[in-house]
Design a protein around this motif. Structure first.
Motif, mmCIF file in Angstrom:
data_model
loop_
_atom_site.group_PDB
_atom_site.id
_atom_site.type_symbol
_atom_site.label_atom_id
_atom_site.label_comp_id
_atom_site.label_asym_id
_atom_site.label_seq_id
_atom_site.Cartn_x
_atom_site.Cartn_y
_atom_site.Cartn_z
ATOM 1 N N ASP A 1 0.834 -1.210 0.000
ATOM 2 C CA ASP A 1 0.000 0.000 0.000
ATOM 3 C C ASP A 1 0.871 1.264 0.000
ATOM 4 O O ASP A 1 0.581 2.242 -0.697
ATOM 5 C CB ASP A 1 -0.926 0.009 1.219
ATOM 6 N N PHE A 2 1.937 1.231 0.810
ATOM 7 C CA PHE A 2 2.884 2.342 0.885
ATOM 8 C C PHE A 2 3.489 2.606 -0.493
ATOM 9 O O PHE A 2 3.540 3.748 -0.963
ATOM 10 C CB PHE A 2 3.975 1.995 1.908
ATOM 11 N N GLN B 1 1.941 6.574 -6.965
ATOM 12 C CA GLN B 1 0.838 7.386 -7.486
ATOM 13 C C GLN B 1 0.980 8.855 -7.115
ATOM 14 O O GLN B 1 0.104 9.661 -7.402
ATOM 15 C CB GLN B 1 -0.503 6.843 -6.976
ATOM 16 N N GLY B 2 2.088 9.191 -6.453
ATOM 17 C CA GLY B 2 2.339 10.581 -6.100
ATOM 18 C C GLY B 2 1.569 11.068 -4.889
ATOM 19 O O GLY B 2 1.498 12.274 -4.649
ATOM 20 N N GLU B 3 1.007 10.151 -4.129
ATOM 21 C CA GLU B 3 0.269 10.515 -2.916
ATOM 22 C C GLU B 3 1.260 10.571 -1.752
ATOM 23 O O GLU B 3 1.266 9.717 -0.862
ATOM 24 C CB GLU B 3 -0.847 9.498 -2.655
ATOM 25 N N THR B 4 2.076 11.606 -1.763
ATOM 26 C CA THR B 4 3.205 11.708 -0.851
ATOM 27 C C THR B 4 2.788 11.699 0.616
ATOM 28 O O THR B 4 3.385 10.989 1.427
ATOM 29 C CB THR B 4 4.007 12.985 -1.160
ATOM 30 N N ASP B 5 1.798 12.481 0.981
ATOM 31 C CA ASP B 5 1.379 12.538 2.386
ATOM 32 C C ASP B 5 0.871 11.185 2.859
ATOM 33 O O ASP B 5 1.198 10.739 3.967
ATOM 34 C CB ASP B 5 0.299 13.609 2.592
#
Length: 198
Positions: free
Chosen positions: A32-33, A39-43
């Protein structure tokens, strides 16, 4: 009284068992990480990564090294150099020929050199303090250089080479500068450019 103690023991055991994560669960969190990171979902990736850290020892060695590099990179991009260094160092210790992490560490330590450069300039009027800062400055450079040299040996870059030479000149280490090409040649023999996470 005995029943009460037994009941407390069962509840405690159940709570510990519920808290402990299995290796498969940690690996699923890692997937998941990785997905969030890619996907660029850094936070989101940073949050998921911080949840994995306490259980990272349950990941296989290759997966753990990849995770440590990735979380270190996220910390670096988030401006958290101290945390980035912590995880980069783990990767460098486990896979010393992985030059990508060597370069990352070199540039993280270079930030400390830059900070000390500012202090050197600010303490010119105080000889005692300036001498102390000079010692710290030289130590920081000597810590930085091996990482930059490994990166340069494996992935030559004119800017990195110029930086290495400048740092040696700044600490007046002419002998190390004179033997730089020999060291780079030796370091170039074993280079790892990708971490396997299988």
């Amino acid at each position: 009284m005995l029943k009460k103690a037994f009941l407390i023991l069962i509840i405690t055991f159940a709570a510990v068992a519920a808290y402990a994560q299995t290796a498969d669960e940690v690996y699923n969190q890692y997937l998941d990480f990785n997905l969030a990171r890619l996907q660029g979902e850094t936070d989101k990736a940073l949050t998921l990564g911080q949840d994995i850290i306490p259980n990272a020892d349950k990941l296989k060695d290759n997966v753990r090294n990849n995770f440590y590099y990735s979380i270190g990179n996220l910390f670096e991009n988030d401006g958290q150099s101290v945390k980035a260094i912590e995880f980069y160092e783990k990767v460098a210790a486990a896979v010393p020929n992985y030059y990508v992490v060597q370069r990352a560490l070199g540039y993280q330590y270079l930030k400390q050199v830059d900070e000390l450069t500012k202090k050197l300039n600010a303490t010119k009027s105080d000889p005692k303090e300036n001498k102390r800062i000079v010692g710290l400055y030289e130590k920081a450079i000597k810590k930085t250089l091996p990482y930059l040299e490994k990166a340069q040996a494996c992935d030559p870059n004119d800017d990195t080479l110029a930086l290495i030479k400048l740092l040696y000149r700044n600490i007046r280490d002419t002998q190390a500068l004179a033997t730089l090409n020999t060291r780079l040649s030796a370091l170039s023999k074993n280079c790892v450019d990708l971490l396997d996470d299988k």
